[in-house]
Write an enzyme that holds these catalytic residues in place. Sequence first.
Site, PDB file in Angstrom:
ATOM      1  N   PHE A 141      49.453  -2.222  -3.108  1.00 33.91           N
ATOM      2  CA  PHE A 141      48.664  -3.016  -2.574  1.00 33.91           C
ATOM      3  C   PHE A 141      49.607  -4.343  -3.059  1.00 33.91           C
ATOM      4  CE2 PHE A 141      47.061   0.460  -5.109  1.00 33.91           C
ATOM      5  CZ  PHE A 141      45.529   0.196  -4.941  1.00 33.91           C
ATOM      6  N   ASP A 142      49.250  -5.708  -2.146  1.00 37.18           N
ATOM      7  CA  ASP A 142      49.878  -6.625  -2.164  1.00 37.18           C
ATOM      8  C   ASP A 142      49.083  -7.001  -3.795  1.00 37.18           C
ATOM      9  OD1 ASP A 142      50.256  -9.369  -2.105  1.00 37.18           O
ATOM     10  OD2 ASP A 142      48.976 -10.267  -1.020  1.00 37.18           O
ATOM     11  N   GLY A 143      49.651  -8.203  -4.288  1.00 37.77           N
ATOM     12  CA  GLY A 143      49.873  -8.843  -5.759  1.00 37.77           C
ATOM     13  C   GLY A 143      48.202  -9.916  -5.991  1.00 37.77           C
TER      14      GLY A 143
ATOM     15  N   ASP B  46      46.125  -9.145   1.734  1.00 31.85           N
ATOM     16  CA  ASP B  46      44.774 -10.152   2.401  1.00 31.85           C
ATOM     17  C   ASP B  46      45.487 -12.067   3.668  1.00 31.85           C
ATOM     18  OD1 ASP B  46      45.284 -13.526   0.168  1.00 31.85           O
ATOM     19  OD2 ASP B  46      47.178 -11.357   0.565  1.00 31.85           O
TER      20      ASP B  46
END
Length: 315
Positions: free
Chosen positions: A178-180, A293
Amino acid sequence: MTEPESTVINPDVKQKDPSEALVIAVTTRAIFNLEEEHKLYLEKGKEEYARHQQANQDKPLPPGTAFAFIQAAQYVNEKILESNLAEKDLFDILVLSNNSPESGVRIINSAKHYGLEISKFCFVSNKDSTQYLKSHGVKLFLSADRIDVCNALQRGVSAALVFQQEVQAPSTPLRVVFDGDAVLFSDETDQVFQEQGLEGAVRYERAMEAVPMGEGPLKAFAMHLGKIRKKFSQEKSPIRTYLVTARSGRDMGVRAIKTLQEWGLAIDEAFFMDGAPKGPILAQIQPHIFFDDGLHNIQGAQDVGVPSAWVPSCY
């Protein structure tokens, strides 16, 4: 809410309780490579596409970008059931398709060919197929159509856009990255960065260090994944989760870690890249799926053969 026009239940797969399972819905173009068929659909129309699919119904479709992720989720189910045959907190996979049931036979046959445990095939004639996600208890939706993904996100369902790409088939265990910001967390700090630059964002983070960040679009999925992860010891877990964020660990890492702790979301490894490219670390992790994103990060992941899913801003 009405059911999809036609839902085919797979009799070879034990049906799961959607209120307890982690239900993942994938579109046909996310799980299989249908690029040639999609081009035919766009150029020649729906009828010609349907004829092609029916004529080739016994020819398995090649795997798509999300294929390895779904296979790995199936592996997790096997490991859970080895420990407890009565366990209900499992992955439950359904395929959502705009095909008619007749032209969808090839989809069903392809899943069977690869031994994929798809519990349901939902053939939807309605333009907005995402209206059925909540009724099926879907916790994650993967699609190759941006409008579908944005519709799902606006309905409060974790969702991401999958691009067709060449994928290096990773081995087990299931690895999810996951990106943050704007993925696990809200985009509040991103907005400060856009308005005030890096120094302003660092000042904001330091001032807000004790305040957990808001929820991002993938938080609900990550939490349920973490719940399944807790069934195992770290050494024996068939799931590994990672945070790979552009934040710097020194200036902006503390709040991210405190937020995860506040949520009770355990992450196996966290990498604070301080703006460096993510591709090299992703190449080492070899995840089954990477959520981000930023399209530049998606491109960097694709360049090293990592299956990637874009979480778009749908304002």
